[in-house]
Each structure stands twice: as C-alpha cells, then as structure tokens.
Design a protein around this motif. Structure first.
Motif, short mmCIF file in Angstrom:
data_model
loop_
_atom_site.label_atom_id
_atom_site.label_comp_id
_atom_site.label_asym_id
_atom_site.label_seq_id
_atom_site.Cartn_x
_atom_site.Cartn_y
_atom_site.Cartn_z
N MET A 21 0.84 -1.20 0.00
CA MET A 21 0.00 0.00 0.00
C MET A 21 0.88 1.25 0.00
O MET A 21 0.59 2.23 -0.69
CB MET A 21 -0.93 -0.01 1.22
N THR A 22 1.96 1.21 0.76
CA THR A 22 2.88 2.36 0.80
C THR A 22 3.42 2.66 -0.59
O THR A 22 3.42 3.82 -1.04
CB THR A 22 4.05 2.06 1.76
N ALA A 26 -2.03 -4.36 -3.19
CA ALA A 26 -2.65 -4.13 -1.89
C ALA A 26 -4.17 -4.29 -2.02
O ALA A 26 -4.76 -3.92 -3.04
CB ALA A 26 -2.31 -2.74 -1.37
N THR A 74 -5.82 2.21 -3.97
CA THR A 74 -5.28 3.58 -3.86
C THR A 74 -5.05 4.14 -5.27
O THR A 74 -5.81 4.97 -5.74
CB THR A 74 -3.97 3.60 -3.05
N LYS A 112 -11.74 3.43 3.57
CA LYS A 112 -10.33 3.16 3.83
C LYS A 112 -10.06 3.00 5.32
O LYS A 112 -9.30 2.12 5.74
CB LYS A 112 -9.46 4.31 3.27
N THR A 155 -8.83 -0.78 6.61
CA THR A 155 -7.42 -0.91 6.99
C THR A 155 -7.21 -0.83 8.50
O THR A 155 -6.35 -1.51 9.05
CB THR A 155 -6.57 0.19 6.34
N GLN A 181 -5.55 8.58 2.19
CA GLN A 181 -4.97 7.25 2.01
C GLN A 181 -3.78 7.05 2.94
O GLN A 181 -3.64 6.01 3.59
CB GLN A 181 -4.53 7.06 0.56
N ARG A 182 -2.91 8.04 2.99
CA ARG A 182 -1.74 7.96 3.86
C ARG A 182 -2.14 7.88 5.32
O ARG A 182 -1.53 7.18 6.13
CB ARG A 182 -0.84 9.18 3.63
N LEU A 232 -3.37 4.37 6.08
CA LEU A 232 -2.19 3.51 6.18
C LEU A 232 -1.50 3.69 7.52
O LEU A 232 -1.19 2.72 8.23
CB LEU A 232 -1.23 3.83 5.03
N PRO A 275 -2.18 -3.27 6.85
CA PRO A 275 -3.05 -2.69 5.83
C PRO A 275 -3.01 -3.41 4.49
O PRO A 275 -3.92 -3.26 3.67
CB PRO A 275 -2.54 -1.25 5.70
N ASP A 276 -1.96 -4.20 4.25
CA ASP A 276 -1.88 -4.95 3.00
C ASP A 276 -2.73 -6.22 3.02
O ASP A 276 -3.03 -6.79 1.97
CB ASP A 276 -0.43 -5.32 2.69
#
Length: 338
Positions: A1-2, A140, A144, A218, A222, A311-312, A315, A325-326
């Motif tokens: 995800m990162t 992921a 995203t 999200k 997550t 999104q960040r 995460l 989160p993955d």
C-alpha cells in the motif's frame, strides 16, 4: 500500500499523456447523445461513480443515477434503456453482477462503457466501449492508485464529451506529488491524534462527498474503525445528534461551492465538542484541531488530490494500531458479488 500510494503521481501523469484514447471514446458518446446516464459500480469504484454522477450532472447538464445491480441480477428488472449511457466502473472488471448489468443494458439499447484497470476483463469484453485507467497491477487489497486513476479517467471522459481538452488536469501528476510531499507532516499529526479513536464520521459536499465515502471505507478496511460517511447536508438532518466529545470528524473541504457549504456543518459538530480534522484546499480556512491542506485546483478536479493524504492517514493509522493494511482481515483483492 505504501508503494502504490507513492506511485500515483506517475500513474496520473501517464493517464493524462494517454488522453487521446479516452477522447476517442468520448467522441463515440457525443455522436450518440444520451437522454440520461447511469453508472454501475461496487466498493471504491462506487465512490468514483458518484463523482462521475456529479461531473455528468454539472458539466454535461444530463440527469444521472447510480444503478442498483440487484434490480437486474436478483429481480430481473427489464427497463427500456434506449438512448441511455451506461458507464460500468470496476477496477478488476471481474464482478459478475456488473458484467450481467452491462450485458443486459446493452441488450436493452444502452450505449455501454466499461471503465476498468483490466483491459482483458469480462466487463470490458461485454461493453461496447472501454476506458483503460492504466494504473498498473495493484497488489494491496485497499485500492489507492486504481481509485485516483479511475477518478481521473472519468474526469477526462466527461470533459472530452463536452469538448474539453483536459486543461485543468494537465499538471495533475506534479500536483499529486506536491500533495503527498506537503501533507506528510499533517498526516503524521493526524495519525498521532486519532490512533486511539473508536468512532469517526467523514463528511463532504458536492464532488467531495465521494472523498468522504472513500475515506470512511479506507479507515474501516485498513484500521477497523467504526467509520461512517455522510453528505454534510445529510449529517445535519439528524445524525449530528449522535456527535459528541468522543467523535472524530474528518471533513473534506476544498475550495469551491461544496467546501463553502461545509461551514455550517463544521460549526454544528464543533458546538457538540467533536474533534475535527479538515482535508482539502480550503482546510486552513476551517475551524479544526488538525488541518491538512492540498493544492487548489478547479473544484471538479479536487477529489483526485484530496484523497491522497486520506490514504496515507488510513495507512498510518493501521500501522499505529498494530494492523496489516496490506492484508485486512476477511478481505480479498477481487470481490465477486451477484
């Protein structure tokens, strides 16, 4: 995800560079002017479809609605769709209900368009026209880069139907990079502040309502937060009564009519003691405990950027709360429904 969050500036820039392919689809639509538009989608793609609904209604002046796939798949509804545009939005293009809806709509006279990240998908195979969002493989579970690429593809499609040339998104890749870089400290503050939150409300108006919905999804998938999204207007029509000092409110507030309409909403939740986080190009002008500004754009383009720090944040919260989160529990990358 990162990694996939970080890829988005390049993905968006690449999609703008491939605008000619989307413009060709738009010309086919313009050659058969629809009397109204329908959009079919699930999950994150449903939020992108809601964004497209606003684009179609505001920029094209056409009525637009979101399809209930089960009307076709479970109840066998058979409406007359002559001279109707059906846009089916799916990152994987593999959900059986969307494939069936698209097939049925085409039989009933609709001009069908598949918007997908998988050009070889079943959905693309049954639609008359197709738009490739060109995000590349996404591993992921939480979408995203496919989400923002879908937003941009839908914007480019609608803009081209009205005769535009994508001027408002020509630098979207650069703006996305700026957004990710410049929001990093604000995201870190938000993660530190809300890592122990139990209840989160997300809210937005207009184009940004889609971002509020995506933010809620999200955070739920997550970080396993009890997150609920509302239109800012709907929040004032009753649910605000449940807001108190234990409630965190993530408000999407970008410059424009939608963001301006959030002032009354924020005054209401603040008066009830809520802890408010604002995200968007108007964030710094709003009453909030934490503000995460993003570069200002045309209002109809803002959702492509304002979701990036969200999104960040999702995460970061997942990691801070000890999650992965993955690999969210109970979820798969492709969900097949009927």
């Amino acid at each position: 995800m990162t990694a996939e969050i970080s890829e988005q500036p390049d993905v968006l820039a690449g999609l703008v560079a491939a605008r000619a392919d989307i413009a060709a689809v738009a010309r086919s639509i313009a050659a058969r002017p629809p009397r109204f538009a329908l959009l079919a989608a699930r999950g994150s793609s449903d939020h992108a479809a809601l964004y497209a609904k606003y684009l179609i209604e505001v920029l094209l002046g056409l009525p637009a609605g979101l399809v209930s796939p089960s009307s076709t798949t479970l109840y066998g509804a058979n409406p007359d769709l002559a001279d109707v545009l059906l846009v089916s939005v799916s990152q994987s293009g593999g959900s059986p209900d969307l494939v069936e809806v698209t097939e049925a709509a085409r039989r009933r006279g609709a001009l069908t368009v598949a918007v997908s990240n998988t050009p070889s998908s079943p959905l693309t195979g049954v639609a008359e026209l197709a738009v490739d969002v060109r995000a590349g493989q996404e591993q992921a579970v939480a979408a995203t880069k496919t989400y923002t690429a879908t937003l941009l593809a839908l914007y480019l499609l609608v803009d081209a139907v009205r005769g535009g040339e994508g001027q408002d998104v020509r630098d979207i890749g650069t703006l996305a990079r700026r957004t990710l870089d410049e929001s990093a400290q604000g995201v870190a503050r938000a993660v530190d502040r809300y890592r122990f939150a139990d209840r989160v409300i997300t809210a937005g108006r207009g184009y940004s309502y889609a971002t509020a919905l995506e933010a809620s999804l999200k955070l739920a998938e997550t970080s396993y937060l009890a997150a609920r999204a509302y239109s800012g207007a709907d929040l004032l029509h009753g649910p605000v009564a449940a807001v108190d000092e234990e409630t965190a409110v993530l408000a999407v507030t970008s410059a424009g009519k939608g963001g301006a309409a959030m002032h009354d909403v924020l005054d209401a939740v603040a008066s009830r003691g809520a802890d408010v986080l604002t995200v968007g190009s108007a964030a710094e002008r709003m009453p909030a405990a934490v503000r995460i500004p993003v570069p200002e754009t045309a209002e109809e383009v803002a959702p492509i950027l304002e979701v990036l720090p969200v999104q960040r944040m999702a995460l970061g919260l997942a990691l801070a709360r000890g999650g992965d989160p993955d690999n969210p529990r109970g979820l798969r990358k492709v969900t097949k429904t009927r």
